[in-house]
Write an enzyme that holds these catalytic residues in place. Sequence first.
Site, PDB file in Angstrom:
ATOM      1  N   SER A   1      -5.774   3.077  18.624  1.00 42.48           N
ATOM      2  CA  SER A   1      -6.829   2.047  18.603  1.00 42.48           C
ATOM      3  C   SER A   1      -6.003   1.277  19.769  1.00 42.48           C
ATOM      4  O   SER A   1      -7.230   0.254  20.448  1.00 42.48           O
ATOM      5  CB  SER A   1      -6.736   1.337  17.342  1.00 42.48           C
TER       6      SER A   1
ATOM      7  N   LYS B   1      -6.751  -2.068   3.987  1.00 34.93           N
ATOM      8  CA  LYS B   1      -8.159  -2.395   4.039  1.00 34.93           C
ATOM      9  C   LYS B   1      -9.066  -2.308   2.495  1.00 34.93           C
ATOM     10  O   LYS B   1     -10.322  -3.203   3.559  1.00 34.93           O
ATOM     11  CB  LYS B   1      -9.022  -0.445   3.711  1.00 34.93           C
TER      12      LYS B   1
ATOM     13  N   ASN C   1     -12.151  -3.244   7.172  1.00 37.52           N
ATOM     14  CA  ASN C   1     -11.610  -1.990   8.823  1.00 37.52           C
ATOM     15  C   ASN C   1     -11.597  -3.500   9.953  1.00 37.52           C
ATOM     16  O   ASN C   1     -11.049  -2.720  11.086  1.00 37.52           O
ATOM     17  CB  ASN C   1     -11.736  -0.808   9.064  1.00 37.52           C
TER      18      ASN C   1
ATOM     19  N   ASP D   1     -16.642   1.815  10.056  1.00 37.89           N
ATOM     20  CA  ASP D   1     -16.817   2.720   9.394  1.00 37.89           C
ATOM     21  C   ASP D   1     -17.887   3.925   9.384  1.00 37.89           C
ATOM     22  O   ASP D   1     -18.118   4.692   9.474  1.00 37.89           O
ATOM     23  CB  ASP D   1     -15.292   3.682   8.527  1.00 37.89           C
TER      24      ASP D   1
ATOM     25  N   ALA E   1     -12.456   6.628   3.841  1.00 37.06           N
ATOM     26  CA  ALA E   1     -13.069   6.954   4.574  1.00 37.06           C
ATOM     27  C   ALA E   1     -14.483   7.748   4.153  1.00 37.06           C
ATOM     28  O   ALA E   1     -15.650   7.553   4.676  1.00 37.06           O
ATOM     29  CB  ALA E   1     -12.474   8.459   5.668  1.00 37.06           C
TER      30      ALA E   1
ATOM     31  N   LEU F   1     -14.151  14.422   9.857  1.00 36.71           N
ATOM     32  CA  LEU F   1     -13.728  13.194  10.170  1.00 36.71           C
ATOM     33  C   LEU F   1     -11.764  12.914  10.779  1.00 36.71           C
ATOM     34  O   LEU F   1     -12.183  11.673  11.461  1.00 36.71           O
ATOM     35  CB  LEU F   1     -13.235  11.867   8.786  1.00 36.71           C
TER      36      LEU F   1
END
Length: 282
Positions: free
Chosen positions: A21, A70, A91, A106, A134, A221
């Site tokens: 990130s 999260k 997120n 996401d 996810a 993913l």
Amino acid sequence: MPDSGTKLLGLIGDPVAHSLSPRLHEFLLARAGLNYCYLAFRVPRARLAAALQGMRALGIRGLNVTIPHKEAVIPHLDGLSREAEAVGAVNVIANEGEKLVGHNTDVQGFLAPLRARGVELAGARAVVVGAGGAAAAAAWGLLSAGAEVAIANRSPERARALAQRLSRWGPVSAHALTALPELLKEASLLVNATPVGMHPHPDGITVPPQLLHEGLLVYDLVYNPPRTRLLFEAAARGAETLGGLEMLVHQGVRALELWTGHRFGEGDIAAAVAYLEGVVHG
Ligand SMILES: NC(=O)c1ccc[n+]([C@@H]2O[C@H](COP(=O)([O-])OP(=O)(O)OC[C@H]3O[C@@H](n4cnc5c(N)ncnc54)[C@H](OP(=O)(O)O)[C@@H]3O)[C@@H](O)[C@H]2O)c1
């Protein structure tokens, strides 16, 4: 160069040392000429509340949230977007002055690469492997786009809990991994939402390769490596494939748009995907 007007963005999680990130956000911020800086903060569980107080006190404009916070972050926030509420995970936090608002980018990050390929999701039969954060974002995104979703997970009770939570949004069922042969016969989309196949264990695969077939779009993913063993096996059997890097970029772009108000274009997204491919390949 930071100056007295530079605003701060960042990431909280534990661990954060290998996160892509900071690289992604610094790339996009520099490309757009935005006066922000993005840092990764390792925040153990016991420090989460203090970290969010710090965000308020210092006026940090936005934070990404990753494992293990999260879900735990939700009680510390003042509001949630529709997506974050439905998925039950955050997120992205945006500091709106007096309020910290939780988002889940996401979901849009997951859907954007499918939309870019013109994949028809209404009425499609999708199999999502995994039942964590996810998988929840992917499954909710698919349901909201009108797909029928089967969730298959190593721990079937976790698949059941997720399916039950999402059932008000559309047709969703829960299964053990042993149901994959039956489920995949009828499916047009397979999503791997587990870390299986990720660096440093690239030989891992959640689905027996012989179940992959033509007419299936296989969406992994996992983004490191950008092309996983699952995707190689799928391509070898005539299936279409999609890796996780595009989703990573799209969820990051949505976060930056929320924080800065800047709008990024397709050219920025393609450049960021190419840049991260280079970073991952070292
Ligand atoms: N591309 C992107 O932008 C993006 C965004 C978010 C996440 N991801 C990726 O998605 C993956 C999952 O993330 P997450 O946040 O959902 O993780 P998570 O909440 O920890 O969930 C992990 C899931 O994977 C399953 N799993 C773990 N190891 C397994 C194994 N050896 N065999 C079978 N199933 C296994 C778990 O099953 P149990 O319930 O049985 O433990 C669980 O359902 C990660 O690789 C992450 O990097 C990518």
